[in-house]
Scaffold this motif. Structure first.
Motif, short mmCIF file in Angstrom:
data_model
loop_
_atom_site.label_atom_id
_atom_site.label_comp_id
_atom_site.label_asym_id
_atom_site.label_seq_id
_atom_site.Cartn_x
_atom_site.Cartn_y
_atom_site.Cartn_z
N LEU A 31 -5.74 0.79 -6.69
CA LEU A 31 -7.03 1.43 -6.45
C LEU A 31 -7.51 1.14 -5.03
N ALA A 32 -7.32 -0.10 -4.57
CA ALA A 32 -7.72 -0.46 -3.21
C ALA A 32 -6.93 0.33 -2.18
N ALA A 33 -5.63 0.53 -2.44
CA ALA A 33 -4.80 1.31 -1.52
C ALA A 33 -5.28 2.75 -1.45
N MET A 34 -5.58 3.34 -2.62
CA MET A 34 -6.05 4.73 -2.63
C MET A 34 -7.42 4.86 -1.98
N ARG A 35 -8.30 3.90 -2.26
CA ARG A 35 -9.64 3.95 -1.67
C ARG A 35 -9.55 3.89 -0.14
N SER A 36 -8.71 3.01 0.39
CA SER A 36 -8.55 2.89 1.84
C SER A 36 -7.90 4.14 2.43
N PHE A 37 -6.93 4.69 1.73
CA PHE A 37 -6.23 5.89 2.21
C PHE A 37 -7.17 7.08 2.31
N PHE A 38 -7.94 7.31 1.26
CA PHE A 38 -8.83 8.48 1.27
C PHE A 38 -10.03 8.26 2.19
N LEU A 39 -10.44 7.02 2.37
CA LEU A 39 -11.50 6.74 3.33
C LEU A 39 -11.01 7.06 4.74
N PHE A 40 -9.76 6.70 5.01
CA PHE A 40 -9.15 7.03 6.31
C PHE A 40 -9.12 8.54 6.53
N LEU A 41 -8.77 9.28 5.48
CA LEU A 41 -8.71 10.74 5.60
C LEU A 41 -10.10 11.34 5.81
N CYS A 42 -11.10 10.71 5.20
CA CYS A 42 -12.48 11.18 5.42
C CYS A 42 -12.88 10.99 6.88
N TYR A 64 0.83 -1.20 0.00
CA TYR A 64 0.00 0.00 0.00
C TYR A 64 0.87 1.25 0.00
N ARG A 65 1.93 1.24 0.79
CA ARG A 65 2.81 2.42 0.83
C ARG A 65 3.45 2.66 -0.54
N SER A 66 3.97 1.61 -1.15
CA SER A 66 4.62 1.77 -2.46
C SER A 66 3.60 2.19 -3.52
N ASP A 67 2.37 1.65 -3.43
CA ASP A 67 1.32 2.02 -4.38
C ASP A 67 1.00 3.51 -4.26
N ASN A 93 -14.42 11.14 -0.51
CA ASN A 93 -13.45 10.20 -1.04
C ASN A 93 -13.43 10.30 -2.57
N PRO A 94 -12.31 10.74 -3.17
CA PRO A 94 -12.26 10.88 -4.64
C PRO A 94 -12.30 9.54 -5.37
N CYS A 95 -12.15 8.43 -4.62
CA CYS A 95 -12.22 7.10 -5.24
C CYS A 95 -13.64 6.56 -5.30
#
Length: 300
Positions: A79-90, A29-32, A98-100
């Protein structure tokens, strides 16, 4: 503070502490996400702010990955990494939306696993020698073809799971469900020779914990999935086959050979421990099934 790196570090801590994600998942996830932010920087100037990430930017990134021929698995994981990341930020109220959202994973292309011919199987099974490791290799290859067993299931077999007298094996899948499958005479002979003559010799080298796994390596320890692949690759290389061959290839070959020789669909499905064969069988087998249907159904 809403810069990308700072929030990525917070996200990693969240994955470690609250989600208890594996090291592999966290690293991926970090590298993605770092690859995505590098792309975002190329599209603009200066630091990337998470509040400025748009769905259009993410779509462009995924399209670029596809153009560069990244695998479907890598694109979907990104996509899964970005979705989880932006959900966390929300959830942390760093961003409002969430932009994803409404972005869907790519559908995998259906690939057909190659099938070996009966002649290729015969040649493959004729290669192992009569050394202790050769007998083990023959038992592995014979069992793969005789039962359609997965490599992950084969390495978990204990000696008590192999009933050579009655010609059957008790196989446990990844969920602990057991099934009993028959073993052909040639596979039984290979197993008997290995279990009685070669396994005791190999097991003597074991310096680890005592175990009852049926298939062991040269040091007496249990084989792994990777070991099975290496054993198979060794003999495939000796045959100089142009196609790549994996345990999944042998599993598919077992299914197709059984069906083409008159076995009924449900029995093969049960032996494989698989709910559906539709994704496994090549189109030629599907055509054969359609032909059987047309000839057997009164209103076909």
């Amino acid at each position: 503070m809403n810069d990308f790196k700072h929030n990525l570090d917070r996200f990693v801590v969240y994955l470690q502490v609250e989600k208890r994600a594996s090291r592999c998942t966290i690293s991926n996830y970090r590298s993605d996400l770092e690859r995505f932010v590098a792309f975002a920087q190329e599209q603009g100037a200066g630091d990337v702010l998470v509040c400025n990430i748009t769905q259009l930017l993410i779509r462009n990134y995924l399209t670029t990955m596809h153009t560069k021929e990244y695998s479907y698995a890598t694109i979907n994981r990104s996509l899964a990494a970005m979705r989880s990341f932006f959900l966390f930020l929300c959830k942390q109220t760093v961003i409002d939306a969430n932009p994803c959202e409404n972005l869907h994973a790519l559908k995998r292309k259906k690939t057909v696993v190659p099938v070996l011919t009966s002649y290729e199987i015969s040649d493959l099974l004729g290669l192992p020698d009569q050394s202790d490791l050769g007998r083990r290799d023959l038992a592995v290859l014979e069992l793969l073809y005789a039962t359609g067993i997965r490599a992950s299931e084969l390495v978990k077999l204990a000696t008590v799971d192999l009933d050579c007298f009655n010609g059957c094996a008790v196989i446990s899948d990844s969920e602990g469900e057991e099934r009993i499958v028959p073993i052909g005479n040639r596979a039984v002979r290979a197993l008997e020779q290995y279990i009685k003559q070669s396994r005791p010799q190999l097991y003597r080298n074991n310096t680890g914990a005592p175990h009852d796994y049926a298939f062991v390596n040269s040091k007496g320890g249990p084989l792994t999935d990777r070991s099975i692949r290496r054993i198979l690759s060794k003999y495939v290389d000796m045959l100089a086959l142009e196609q790549s061959v994996s345990p999944a290839t042998i599993r598919q070959t077992f299914a197709v050979h059984m069906l083409n020789n008159g076995a009924d669909f449900c029995s093969v499905q049960e032996m494989l421990g698989q709910l559906s064969l539709s994704q496994m069988l090549p189109s030629i087998e599907k055509e054969r099934i359609r032909s059987v249907y047309k000839s057997a159904h009164p209103r076909a």
